[in-house]
Design a protein around this motif. Structure first.
Motif, mmCIF file in Angstrom:
data_model
loop_
_atom_site.group_PDB
_atom_site.id
_atom_site.type_symbol
_atom_site.label_atom_id
_atom_site.label_comp_id
_atom_site.label_asym_id
_atom_site.label_seq_id
_atom_site.Cartn_x
_atom_site.Cartn_y
_atom_site.Cartn_z
ATOM 1 N N PRO A 64 -1.624 -37.881 -29.919
ATOM 2 C CA PRO A 64 -2.127 -36.988 -30.971
ATOM 3 C C PRO A 64 -2.064 -37.610 -32.365
ATOM 4 N N CYS A 65 -1.178 -38.569 -32.558
ATOM 5 C CA CYS A 65 -1.077 -39.250 -33.856
ATOM 6 C C CYS A 65 -2.406 -39.930 -34.190
ATOM 7 N N VAL A 66 -3.038 -40.569 -33.209
ATOM 8 C CA VAL A 66 -4.299 -41.284 -33.445
ATOM 9 C C VAL A 66 -5.446 -40.317 -33.722
ATOM 10 N N ASP A 67 -5.307 -39.069 -33.280
ATOM 11 C CA ASP A 67 -6.322 -38.070 -33.609
ATOM 12 C C ASP A 67 -6.330 -37.793 -35.113
ATOM 13 N N LYS A 68 -5.150 -37.805 -35.733
ATOM 14 C CA LYS A 68 -5.032 -37.560 -37.167
ATOM 15 C C LYS A 68 -5.159 -38.842 -37.982
ATOM 16 N N TRP A 69 -4.771 -39.945 -37.385
ATOM 17 C CA TRP A 69 -4.760 -41.247 -38.050
ATOM 18 C C TRP A 69 -5.559 -42.240 -37.207
ATOM 19 N N PRO A 70 -6.887 -42.131 -37.228
ATOM 20 C CA PRO A 70 -7.727 -43.024 -36.413
ATOM 21 C C PRO A 70 -7.487 -44.495 -36.764
ATOM 22 N N ILE A 71 -7.519 -45.319 -35.748
ATOM 23 C CA ILE A 71 -7.287 -46.741 -35.967
ATOM 24 C C ILE A 71 -8.471 -47.383 -36.691
ATOM 25 N N TYR A 72 -8.175 -48.405 -37.468
ATOM 26 C CA TYR A 72 -9.211 -49.192 -38.141
ATOM 27 C C TYR A 72 -9.324 -50.509 -37.392
ATOM 28 N N TYR A 73 -10.556 -50.839 -37.032
ATOM 29 C CA TYR A 73 -10.796 -52.129 -36.384
ATOM 30 C C TYR A 73 -12.121 -52.700 -36.840
ATOM 31 N N ASP A 74 -12.085 -53.957 -37.208
ATOM 32 C CA ASP A 74 -13.287 -54.726 -37.516
ATOM 33 C C ASP A 74 -13.019 -56.133 -37.004
ATOM 34 N N ASP A 75 -13.968 -56.688 -36.289
ATOM 35 C CA ASP A 75 -13.740 -57.988 -35.650
ATOM 36 C C ASP A 75 -13.913 -59.183 -36.575
ATOM 37 N N LYS A 97 -6.877 -50.657 -26.880
ATOM 38 C CA LYS A 97 -7.833 -50.768 -27.994
ATOM 39 C C LYS A 97 -7.361 -51.813 -28.993
ATOM 40 N N LYS A 98 -8.318 -52.407 -29.681
ATOM 41 C CA LYS A 98 -8.004 -53.385 -30.718
ATOM 42 C C LYS A 98 -7.839 -52.662 -32.052
ATOM 43 N N GLN A 99 -6.970 -53.219 -32.902
ATOM 44 C CA GLN A 99 -6.708 -52.638 -34.213
ATOM 45 C C GLN A 99 -6.506 -53.771 -35.215
ATOM 46 N N THR A 100 -7.125 -53.630 -36.375
ATOM 47 C CA THR A 100 -6.969 -54.621 -37.438
ATOM 48 C C THR A 100 -5.612 -54.441 -38.102
ATOM 49 N N THR A 101 -4.996 -55.570 -38.448
ATOM 50 C CA THR A 101 -3.716 -55.555 -39.145
ATOM 51 C C THR A 101 -3.856 -56.215 -40.513
ATOM 52 N N PHE A 102 -2.940 -55.884 -41.388
ATOM 53 C CA PHE A 102 -2.815 -56.564 -42.680
ATOM 54 C C PHE A 102 -1.384 -57.058 -42.767
ATOM 55 N N ARG A 103 -1.251 -58.372 -42.860
ATOM 56 C CA ARG A 103 0.057 -59.031 -42.866
ATOM 57 C C ARG A 103 0.909 -58.543 -41.705
ATOM 58 N N GLY A 104 0.236 -58.354 -40.575
ATOM 59 C CA GLY A 104 0.906 -57.988 -39.334
ATOM 60 C C GLY A 104 0.966 -56.503 -39.033
ATOM 61 N N TYR A 105 0.767 -55.653 -40.033
ATOM 62 C CA TYR A 105 0.912 -54.210 -39.844
ATOM 63 C C TYR A 105 -0.432 -53.544 -39.566
ATOM 64 N N PRO A 106 -0.488 -52.690 -38.532
ATOM 65 C CA PRO A 106 -1.735 -51.999 -38.175
ATOM 66 C C PRO A 106 -2.262 -51.118 -39.306
ATOM 67 N N LEU A 107 -3.592 -51.028 -39.379
ATOM 68 C CA LEU A 107 -4.262 -50.224 -40.399
ATOM 69 C C LEU A 107 -4.919 -48.993 -39.783
ATOM 70 N N TYR A 108 -4.930 -47.899 -40.554
ATOM 71 C CA TYR A 108 -5.443 -46.613 -40.093
ATOM 72 C C TYR A 108 -6.277 -45.941 -41.180
ATOM 73 N N TYR A 109 -7.056 -44.965 -40.728
ATOM 74 C CA TYR A 109 -7.702 -44.001 -41.616
ATOM 75 C C TYR A 109 -6.908 -42.701 -41.534
ATOM 76 N N TRP A 110 -7.178 -41.780 -42.439
ATOM 77 C CA TRP A 110 -6.611 -40.419 -42.401
ATOM 78 C C TRP A 110 -7.770 -39.470 -42.199
ATOM 79 N N VAL A 111 -7.699 -38.642 -41.185
ATOM 80 C CA VAL A 111 -8.796 -37.764 -40.801
ATOM 81 C C VAL A 111 -9.222 -36.811 -41.927
#
Length: 139
Positions: A64-75, A97-111
């Motif tokens: 449910p966390c990903v429902d509120k905080w969708p993952i960000y991914y760009d190849d 699923k793949k997820q983009t990181t910044f300095r190792g930490y995963p990035l998300y959007y907020w719904v």
């Protein structure tokens, strides 16, 4: 002859425009807002967040966390000025699923951020924050 030249030029501009639009889709940008400071966004200006419970290379947000905080991914990220391209990476999450990181930490959007430039996820539950590239990861 003029028709042929016009057709060639039209094709060139169409191809060039499409290529430029695709390149821009991979741009990560830096925005700044009073009260928030600098923060990363996707190519469309949507704010990117990090989760305090994550560790470098591992997402703690699932179900449910990903429902509120969708993952960000760009190849193919194009880093903004002042940020190294190698600061961005990719992880494969436990859900595959793949997820983009910044300095190792995963990035998300907020719904609840529905428009570019919104930062309503900043500070949610004292664990979700915008990514300030000048001070990341926090110490």
């Amino acid at each position: 002859m003029n028709r042929i030249m016009s057709a060639i030029m039209a094709g060139f501009f169409l191809l060039f425009g499409a290529t430029m639009a695709m390149a821009m889709d991979h741009d990560v940008k830096i925005h700044e807002k009073e009260g928030v400071g600098k923060y990363l966004t996707d190519a469309n200006g949507k704010t990117l967040y990090w989760f305090k419970k994550d560790t470098a290379g591992m997402s703690a947000c699932s179900g449910p966390c990903v429902d509120k905080w969708p993952i960000y991914y760009d190849d193919a990220i194009k880093a903004p000025k002042g940020v190294k391209t190698e600061d961005f990476g990719t992880i494969t999450r436990e859900d595959g699923k793949k997820q983009t990181t910044f300095r190792g930490y995963p990035l998300y959007y907020w719904v609840k951020d529905t428009m570019p430039g919104e930062t309503t996820g900043q500070g949610v539950n004292d664990v979700w924050y915008v990514v300030d590239p000048d001070h990341f990861p926090p110490k």
